[in-house]
Design a protein around this motif. Structure first.
Motif, PDB file in Angstrom:
ATOM      1  N   ALA A 232       0.836  -1.207   0.000  1.00 33.10           N
ATOM      2  CA  ALA A 232       0.000   0.000   0.000  1.00 33.10           C
ATOM      3  C   ALA A 232       0.866   1.252   0.000  1.00 33.10           C
ATOM      4  O   ALA A 232       0.566   2.240  -0.692  1.00 33.10           O
ATOM      5  CB  ALA A 232      -0.935  -0.015   1.211  1.00 33.10           C
ATOM      6  N   ALA A 233       1.952   1.209   0.749  1.00 29.70           N
ATOM      7  CA  ALA A 233       2.834   2.384   0.834  1.00 29.70           C
ATOM      8  C   ALA A 233       3.480   2.666  -0.518  1.00 29.70           C
ATOM      9  O   ALA A 233       3.584   3.819  -0.953  1.00 29.70           O
ATOM     10  CB  ALA A 233       3.913   2.157   1.897  1.00 29.70           C
ATOM     11  N   ASP A 234       3.881   1.584  -1.207  1.00 30.61           N
ATOM     12  CA  ASP A 234       4.505   1.765  -2.522  1.00 30.61           C
ATOM     13  C   ASP A 234       3.497   2.301  -3.536  1.00 30.61           C
ATOM     14  O   ASP A 234       3.820   3.173  -4.347  1.00 30.61           O
ATOM     15  CB  ASP A 234       5.086   0.443  -3.022  1.00 30.61           C
ATOM     16  N   VAL A 235       2.271   1.759  -3.498  1.00 34.92           N
ATOM     17  CA  VAL A 235       1.236   2.228  -4.425  1.00 34.92           C
ATOM     18  C   VAL A 235       0.986   3.717  -4.206  1.00 34.92           C
ATOM     19  O   VAL A 235       0.891   4.502  -5.160  1.00 34.92           O
ATOM     20  CB  VAL A 235      -0.072   1.421  -4.250  1.00 34.92           C
ATOM     21  N   GLU A 236       0.936   4.082  -2.937  1.00 34.70           N
ATOM     22  CA  GLU A 236       0.732   5.499  -2.584  1.00 34.70           C
ATOM     23  C   GLU A 236       1.842   6.366  -3.169  1.00 34.70           C
ATOM     24  O   GLU A 236       1.605   7.416  -3.778  1.00 34.70           O
ATOM     25  CB  GLU A 236       0.706   5.616  -1.048  1.00 34.70           C
ATOM     26  N   ARG A 237       3.059   5.887  -3.031  1.00 30.85           N
ATOM     27  CA  ARG A 237       4.228   6.630  -3.523  1.00 30.85           C
ATOM     28  C   ARG A 237       4.200   6.715  -5.056  1.00 30.85           C
ATOM     29  O   ARG A 237       4.480   7.755  -5.639  1.00 30.85           O
ATOM     30  CB  ARG A 237       5.500   5.914  -3.037  1.00 30.85           C
ATOM     31  N   GLN A 238       3.827   5.603  -5.685  1.00 29.52           N
ATOM     32  CA  GLN A 238       3.781   5.588  -7.153  1.00 29.52           C
ATOM     33  C   GLN A 238       2.688   6.510  -7.688  1.00 29.52           C
ATOM     34  O   GLN A 238       2.880   7.200  -8.690  1.00 29.52           O
ATOM     35  CB  GLN A 238       3.548   4.153  -7.649  1.00 29.52           C
ATOM     36  N   ARG A 239       1.549   6.522  -7.004  1.00 32.76           N
ATOM     37  CA  ARG A 239       0.474   7.433  -7.425  1.00 32.76           C
ATOM     38  C   ARG A 239       0.921   8.886  -7.306  1.00 32.76           C
ATOM     39  O   ARG A 239       0.655   9.715  -8.187  1.00 32.76           O
ATOM     40  CB  ARG A 239      -0.785   7.223  -6.554  1.00 32.76           C
ATOM     41  N   ALA A 240       1.592   9.181  -6.203  1.00 30.29           N
ATOM     42  CA  ALA A 240       2.057  10.559  -5.985  1.00 30.29           C
ATOM     43  C   ALA A 240       3.066  10.951  -7.065  1.00 30.29           C
ATOM     44  O   ALA A 240       3.050  12.080  -7.570  1.00 30.29           O
ATOM     45  CB  ALA A 240       2.677  10.680  -4.594  1.00 30.29           C
ATOM     46  N   ALA A 241       3.929   9.997  -7.457  1.00 27.99           N
ATOM     47  CA  ALA A 241       4.940  10.293  -8.481  1.00 27.99           C
ATOM     48  C   ALA A 241       4.266  10.553  -9.830  1.00 27.99           C
ATOM     49  O   ALA A 241       4.663  11.459 -10.571  1.00 27.99           O
ATOM     50  CB  ALA A 241       5.928   9.133  -8.591  1.00 27.99           C
TER      51      ALA A 241
END
Ligand SMILES: [Zn+2]
Length: 242
Positions: free
Chosen positions: A204-213
């Motif tokens: 979930a944390a990675d998905v969040e980071r990827q969405r933000a990027a």
């Protein structure tokens, strides 16, 4: 800068999601101002997956539903037309031009938007052919002796805006419409990994980071385009008066 708000706009893309990338914020702005926005997608999107086991027929249906959801996210109230040519095999021949001219005559857009077919070093042939079809479709639609068997009144749009422009000379300011563009892009759920770099199988944390990027990438591009005309955010085009 800034065309008058058109009564009707027709955006022509090679694949589901191209229109959102190319001119989503402009379409959201115009929709909010009362423009009837139509989408015309040339291919069936059947090769738009990195998953070798994905079923192409299922992908076609999924991507049509995603395109309709994306149009809703932009506030578009017009039609989503799918020409259905096989993904990766689009040509800009007479048959395809006939279809594009038909839809221009039927939907009567004030403004047509499409890929710039003359963008240098473009790799994907569908984008080049879809761009040519937008240009050549406008030429065919506007004169009565082209395709008279269509039995529709000829129609001359006032302007053609080419996105991904090789030599942009027009900016539509889109203040307040970046969020709608992002929402519309993310409606293309099947493209999250291949196009947006968002891996839903990640934590979930990675998905969040990827969405933000991804959001940041889009916002940066809007800022770069806007800066060409001294605006905080914009979408740049090559403008052709028809
Ligand atoms: Zn595309």
């Amino acid at each position: 800068m800034s065309l008058p708000v058109p009564a009707v706009a027709l955006a022509i893309g090679a694949h589901p999601d191209d229109v959102e990338f190319g001119c989503g914020a402009t379409l959201a702005k115009w929709s909010a101002a009362g423009t009837v926005v139509h989408h015309l997608v040339c291919t069936d999107g059947s090769k738009g997956s990195w998953d070798a086991s994905a079923d192409p027929a299922t992908l076609v249906v999924t991507r049509q539903a995603e395109q309709r959801a994306a149009a809703r996210a932009l506030g578009a109230t017009g039609e989503c037309v799918f020409l259905g040519w096989p993904d990766g095999e689009l040509e800009s021949g007479l048959r395809q031009r006939w279809e594009v001219a038909y839809w221009i005559r039927r939907l009567q857009p004030t403004v047509v938007l499409g890929h710039d077919p003359w963008k240098r070093y473009r790799l994907h042939p569908d984008h080049r052919h879809a761009g040519l079809l937008a240009v050549e479709g406008v030429v065919a639609a506007r004169d009565p002796h082209f395709f008279p068997e269509q039995d529709l009144p000829h129609h001359r749009p006032e302007a053609l805006l080419l996105f991904e422009a090789d030599e942009p000379d027009h900016v539509e300011p889109v203040d307040g419409f970046a969020d709608a563009k992002l929402a519309a892009l993310q409606a293309h759920t099947s493209q999250l990994l291949s196009t947006m770099g968002i891996d839903e199988a990640a934590s979930a944390a990675d998905v969040e980071r990827q969405r933000a990027a991804f959001d940041e990438r889009i916002r940066t591009r809007l800022a770069e385009h806007g800066a060409r005309a001294g605006h905080p955010v914009g979408e740049a085009f090559k403008r052709m008066e028809t």
